[in-house]
Design an enzyme around this catalytic site. Sequence first.
Site, short mmCIF file in Angstrom:
data_model
loop_
_atom_site.label_atom_id
_atom_site.label_comp_id
_atom_site.label_asym_id
_atom_site.label_seq_id
_atom_site.Cartn_x
_atom_site.Cartn_y
_atom_site.Cartn_z
N LEU A 105 9.97 -0.31 -3.78
CA LEU A 105 11.22 -0.86 -3.28
C LEU A 105 11.05 -1.55 -1.93
O LEU A 105 12.01 -1.81 -1.22
CB LEU A 105 12.29 0.23 -3.19
CG LEU A 105 12.62 0.88 -4.54
CD1 LEU A 105 13.65 1.99 -4.37
CD2 LEU A 105 13.09 -0.13 -5.56
N CYS A 106 9.82 -1.88 -1.59
CA CYS A 106 9.50 -2.56 -0.34
C CYS A 106 9.65 -4.07 -0.52
O CYS A 106 9.22 -4.63 -1.52
CB CYS A 106 8.06 -2.21 0.04
SG CYS A 106 7.57 -2.73 1.66
N HIS A 107 10.29 -4.70 0.46
CA HIS A 107 10.46 -6.16 0.40
C HIS A 107 9.15 -6.88 0.65
O HIS A 107 8.40 -6.50 1.55
CB HIS A 107 11.46 -6.61 1.47
CG HIS A 107 12.85 -6.17 1.21
ND1 HIS A 107 13.31 -4.94 1.59
CD2 HIS A 107 13.88 -6.78 0.59
CE1 HIS A 107 14.57 -4.80 1.23
NE2 HIS A 107 14.95 -5.91 0.62
N MET A 165 5.70 -0.09 6.58
CA MET A 165 4.98 0.18 5.34
C MET A 165 3.71 -0.66 5.25
O MET A 165 2.71 -0.21 4.71
CB MET A 165 5.89 -0.06 4.13
CG MET A 165 7.06 0.91 4.05
SD MET A 165 6.61 2.66 4.23
CE MET A 165 5.53 2.89 2.84
N GLU A 166 3.75 -1.87 5.79
CA GLU A 166 2.55 -2.71 5.78
C GLU A 166 1.45 -2.10 6.65
O GLU A 166 0.28 -2.11 6.27
CB GLU A 166 2.89 -4.13 6.24
CG GLU A 166 3.65 -4.95 5.22
CD GLU A 166 5.11 -4.55 5.01
OE1 GLU A 166 5.71 -5.03 4.04
OE2 GLU A 166 5.66 -3.75 5.80
N ASP A 175 -14.78 5.23 -0.48
CA ASP A 175 -15.51 4.60 -1.58
C ASP A 175 -16.92 4.18 -1.17
O ASP A 175 -17.88 4.38 -1.92
CB ASP A 175 -14.75 3.38 -2.10
CG ASP A 175 -15.46 2.71 -3.25
OD1 ASP A 175 -15.77 3.40 -4.25
OD2 ASP A 175 -15.74 1.50 -3.16
#
Length: 169
Positions: free
Chosen positions: A80-82, A116-117, A131
């Site tokens: 739901l992140c723009h 969020m970014e 990794d």
Amino acid sequence: MSTPEKAPELTHFRDGQPRMVDVSAKAATIRTAAAEAWVVLPPEARAALEAGTNPKGDPLTVARLAGLAGSKRTADLILLCHPIPVTGADVQVTLEAPGVRIVATVKTTAPTGVEMEALTAASVAALNVYDMLKAASKAIEITGLRLLSKTGGKSGDYQAQDRRSLPVP
């Protein structure tokens, strides 16, 4: 007898259904956010990193590039992140006492924030360190993902508590 308080309106749900919040009426402003993550290295993974003997190459450089790419792909991963224009991003990846510290800083001029970014950039960078070094040790731990700071927007500025006063990851 007290009056029951009205439950707060859920911004990402309407009538019980998920939705993307409409931010079209909000002004585009300069917003920044910084996040960190830690990759705790067992001795054998740290030794491979310090000696430069990792068969996959340099984990710190790969992690930095992966974090930058992750910051731009956040809306693809956080449902739901723009999708917003990332106007600047920096990912610092350093070897410190407990392991690898990642600090991602992201900037935008948009009607919604970039927390969020920044968090995505830090977590993607941490996953890439894992990794790259997993052949040396499967006991590597990713920890301490948190927002360090944010500026701009309706909720104002935020600065996290200094890490030195918290337990080391």
